[in-house]
Design a protein around this motif. Structure first.
Motif, PDB file in Angstrom:
ATOM      1  N   ALA A   3      53.239  45.945  29.445  1.00 58.87           N
ATOM      2  CA  ALA A   3      51.960  46.208  29.365  1.00 58.87           C
ATOM      3  C   ALA A   3      51.034  45.325  30.178  1.00 58.87           C
ATOM      4  O   ALA A   3      51.231  44.226  30.154  1.00 58.87           O
ATOM      5  CB  ALA A   3      51.593  46.241  27.872  1.00 58.87           C
ATOM      6  N   VAL A   4      50.005  45.726  30.425  1.00 58.38           N
ATOM      7  CA  VAL A   4      48.689  44.952  30.833  1.00 58.38           C
ATOM      8  C   VAL A   4      48.024  44.285  29.981  1.00 58.38           C
ATOM      9  O   VAL A   4      47.558  44.512  28.838  1.00 58.38           O
ATOM     10  CB  VAL A   4      47.944  46.035  31.812  1.00 58.38           C
ATOM     11  N   GLU A 129      41.200  42.301  42.714  1.00 53.70           N
ATOM     12  CA  GLU A 129      41.340  42.960  41.171  1.00 53.70           C
ATOM     13  C   GLU A 129      42.877  42.435  41.086  1.00 53.70           C
ATOM     14  O   GLU A 129      43.773  43.121  41.496  1.00 53.70           O
ATOM     15  CB  GLU A 129      41.235  44.330  40.927  1.00 53.70           C
ATOM     16  N   LEU A 130      43.218  41.391  40.195  1.00 52.24           N
ATOM     17  CA  LEU A 130      44.383  40.821  39.686  1.00 52.24           C
ATOM     18  C   LEU A 130      44.748  41.398  38.465  1.00 52.24           C
ATOM     19  O   LEU A 130      44.143  41.192  37.546  1.00 52.24           O
ATOM     20  CB  LEU A 130      44.441  39.434  39.706  1.00 52.24           C
ATOM     21  N   VAL A 131      45.912  42.121  38.190  1.00 49.36           N
ATOM     22  CA  VAL A 131      46.585  42.647  37.184  1.00 49.36           C
ATOM     23  C   VAL A 131      47.375  41.839  36.687  1.00 49.36           C
ATOM     24  O   VAL A 131      48.478  41.664  37.345  1.00 49.36           O
ATOM     25  CB  VAL A 131      46.996  44.141  37.516  1.00 49.36           C
ATOM     26  N   ILE A 132      47.391  41.237  35.285  1.00 51.11           N
ATOM     27  CA  ILE A 132      48.119  40.443  34.571  1.00 51.11           C
ATOM     28  C   ILE A 132      49.024  41.259  33.620  1.00 51.11           C
ATOM     29  O   ILE A 132      48.675  41.601  32.808  1.00 51.11           O
ATOM     30  CB  ILE A 132      47.678  39.071  33.931  1.00 51.11           C
ATOM     31  N   ARG A 133      50.141  41.092  33.951  1.00 51.32           N
ATOM     32  CA  ARG A 133      51.211  42.031  32.827  1.00 51.32           C
ATOM     33  C   ARG A 133      51.901  40.984  31.870  1.00 51.32           C
ATOM     34  O   ARG A 133      51.900  39.881  32.030  1.00 51.32           O
ATOM     35  CB  ARG A 133      52.104  42.985  33.535  1.00 51.32           C
ATOM     36  N   GLU A 134      52.611  41.632  30.965  1.00 51.97           N
ATOM     37  CA  GLU A 134      53.185  40.798  29.899  1.00 51.97           C
ATOM     38  C   GLU A 134      54.473  39.746  30.703  1.00 51.97           C
ATOM     39  O   GLU A 134      54.497  38.572  30.119  1.00 51.97           O
ATOM     40  CB  GLU A 134      54.089  41.551  28.834  1.00 51.97           C
ATOM     41  N   ASN A 135      55.061  40.206  31.490  1.00 53.45           N
ATOM     42  CA  ASN A 135      56.224  39.436  32.012  1.00 53.45           C
ATOM     43  C   ASN A 135      55.902  38.581  33.257  1.00 53.45           C
ATOM     44  O   ASN A 135      56.758  37.846  33.793  1.00 53.45           O
ATOM     45  CB  ASN A 135      57.559  40.075  32.333  1.00 53.45           C
ATOM     46  N   ASP A 136      54.315  38.560  33.805  1.00 55.18           N
ATOM     47  CA  ASP A 136      53.976  37.653  34.774  1.00 55.18           C
ATOM     48  C   ASP A 136      53.961  36.280  34.673  1.00 55.18           C
ATOM     49  O   ASP A 136      53.333  35.893  33.672  1.00 55.18           O
ATOM     50  CB  ASP A 136      52.739  38.366  35.487  1.00 55.18           C
ATOM     51  N   ASP A 137      53.967  35.623  35.794  1.00 50.82           N
ATOM     52  CA  ASP A 137      53.890  34.313  35.702  1.00 50.82           C
ATOM     53  C   ASP A 137      52.239  34.023  36.485  1.00 50.82           C
ATOM     54  O   ASP A 137      51.765  34.091  37.543  1.00 50.82           O
ATOM     55  CB  ASP A 137      54.661  33.551  36.483  1.00 50.82           C
ATOM     56  N   GLU A 138      51.159  34.128  35.322  1.00 48.84           N
ATOM     57  CA  GLU A 138      49.807  33.940  35.937  1.00 48.84           C
ATOM     58  C   GLU A 138      49.531  32.883  36.601  1.00 48.84           C
ATOM     59  O   GLU A 138      48.913  32.935  37.790  1.00 48.84           O
ATOM     60  CB  GLU A 138      49.011  34.083  34.490  1.00 48.84           C
ATOM     61  N   MET A 139      50.027  31.745  36.306  1.00 49.03           N
ATOM     62  CA  MET A 139      49.644  30.505  37.035  1.00 49.03           C
ATOM     63  C   MET A 139      50.130  30.614  38.581  1.00 49.03           C
ATOM     64  O   MET A 139      49.386  30.304  39.508  1.00 49.03           O
ATOM     65  CB  MET A 139      50.223  29.447  36.496  1.00 49.03           C
ATOM     66  N   MET A 140      51.527  31.188  38.842  1.00 49.86           N
ATOM     67  CA  MET A 140      51.876  31.422  40.134  1.00 49.86           C
ATOM     68  C   MET A 140      51.078  32.529  40.755  1.00 49.86           C
ATOM     69  O   MET A 140      50.800  32.250  42.045  1.00 49.86           O
ATOM     70  CB  MET A 140      53.170  31.854  39.967  1.00 49.86           C
ATOM     71  N   MET A 141      50.829  33.595  40.301  1.00 51.64           N
ATOM     72  CA  MET A 141      50.100  34.463  40.830  1.00 51.64           C
ATOM     73  C   MET A 141      48.505  33.986  41.366  1.00 51.64           C
ATOM     74  O   MET A 141      48.070  34.167  42.405  1.00 51.64           O
ATOM     75  CB  MET A 141      49.857  35.603  39.928  1.00 51.64           C
TER      76      MET A 141
END
Length: 431
Positions: A3-4, A129-141
């Motif tokens: 999920a987003v 627009e950066l979409v962050i999902r449950e399993n994403d590494d937000e810091m790396m993105m």
């Protein structure tokens, strides 16, 4: 289910530091017209921005990255959505002429072309627009996106055609951010409305600090002073203007990267031939060195130039209009109907900016930089002229400050000596 969690929308306001040509593929006005929408307004597609960004982070479409990938049955859609770039004012549209020159500085038959450009100085904006999902590494993105932003502001990410000859350079002047999650998702409906971003803070510096970034090119700055006039002609004469006018962009006299590249390419080839005649051994064939340094296109094969030369503005120059007449070389007399008026610029200052792509082979990188420095020293000392009418003293420069390599002065002599010493050692080993 993945999920987003939230969406980060960045409003990016940019300004073009040089002309840009993102071609529409049409040739109604020139050989390469700029892209326009249905109302005739120029714009740059988000796909062009995405392609430049992917190339900069050096990720193929089959490699996992922020911009998505596809590899057989595996893959992921892009986490970064990029809007079209729209201009905030009517850009000044111009036409640039070009022609291929031989090694003897004569025009190659049927090599004349012209392209439509948007002149430098115009402001524009686009959205990321950066979409962050449950399993994403937000810091790396965030870090990967910040690296892209650093690349833009360092002049290492450029758009459109002739990027290695000065076109398509832009910088970010303001970046604002809004985050949308389940708490404020209704506000997302206005996220692409420019009016909603007018009073937002500039967060560019905070984003730049997120990057783990190092330059992908070597930056070389060469301050020069003109010793006389310069003549790089704009042939599209306008009513009331002289017959020939030195090239200008957004009202400022400029030296295009293509003119500088042509002069330095010719001088470097001459230097390499002289070194071979002196008995020195080169690491590659002269043709291979030239292709590696300045790029080439041959049939279905091509290589981008590893030397990138920016368009240079001439600061503080004075316009000078002269009336001249053509003279027959054989009769030493005036040609009939050969009277013409020309506007040149004199006594200006130029800061020449170049980049050399970093290579996986350090020796190759040293070679390209070393032979370029040899040509630049000739330019500083007035031995290499740029543009037309060089036989009557046009396009000659002198040093106007230290040459800088990645911001450091005084390194060029050591680098030139190193490549010349290595050649001498190789020659001695062969003997």
């Amino acid at each position: 289910m993945n999920a987003v969690l939230k969406r980060k929308v960045l409003y990016v306001q940019a300004q073009f530091e040089s002309p840009v040509n993102v071609s529409s593929g049409e040739n109604e006005v020139t050989d390469s017209d700029v892209l326009r929408d249905c109302n005739g307004t120029p714009f740059i597609t988000g796909s062009s921005l995405a392609g430049a960004m992917r190339a900069y982070i050096e990720k193929e479409k089959s490699e996992p990255c922020l911009l998505g990938y596809s590899d057989g049955d595996a893959g992921k859609m892009s986490s970064l959505f990029i809007s079209d770039l729209t201009f905030e004012e009517n850009p000044v549209i111009g036409v640039r002429d070009g022609v291929s020159l031989s090694d003897k500085k004569t025009a190659v038959t049927q090599s004349k072309y012209d392209i439509e450009i948007l002149e430098a100085g115009v402001k524009a904006h686009f959205y990321l627009e950066l979409v962050i999902r449950e399993n994403d590494d937000e810091m790396m993105m965030d870090q990967e996106l910040a690296t892209i932003l650093c690349g833009i502001n360092a002049g290492e990410i450029r758009l459109g055609a002739k990027k290695t000859r000065g076109f398509g350079e832009f910088k970010i002047v303001r970046l604002s951010e809004k985050v949308y999650s389940k708490e404020n998702y209704l506000e997302y409906a206005d996220s692409y409305n420019p009016e909603k971003w007018e009073n937002c803070n500039n967060e560019l510096e905070s984003w730049i600090k997120k990057a783990s970034w190092s330059p992908k090119v070597i930056h070389v700055d060469v301050p020069l002073r003109m010793k006389g006039g310069i003549s790089i002609r704009r042939y599209a004469a306008k009513k009331g203007e002289p017959d020939y006018v030195h090239l200008t962009d957004h009202g400022v006299p400029v030296i295009p990267g293509s003119s500088l590249a042509g002069a330095m390419r010719h001088r470097i080839k001459t230097i390499l031939n002289e070194l071979v005649q002196d008995g020195m051994e080169l690491p590659k064939d002269i043709g291979d060195i030239m292709n590696l340094s300045f790029g080439y296109v041959k049939d279905t094969q091509a290589c981008a130039s590893n030397i990138i030369i920016s368009e240079a503005e001439i600061e503080g120059a004075k316009p000078m209009t002269m009336i001249r007449t053509g003279v027959s070389r054989f009769e030493s007399g005036v040609k009939d109907g050969a009277l013409y008026k020309e506007r040149t610029y004199v006594d200006g200052k130029v800061n020449l900016r170049l980049q050399i792509r970093r290579s996986a082979d350090p020796e190759e990188e040293k070679w390209i930089l070393g032979i370029l420095l040899l040509a630049l020293k000739d330019l500083q000392n007035g031995y290499l002229a740029v543009g037309g009418q060089t036989a009557i003293g046009r396009g000659v420069f002198s040093e106007n400050g230290p040459l800088l390599i990645d911001g450091e002065a005084g390194r060029e002599e050591e680098m030139i000596a190193e490549i010349l010493t290595n050649m001498t050692v190789n020659r001695g080993m062969e003997g």
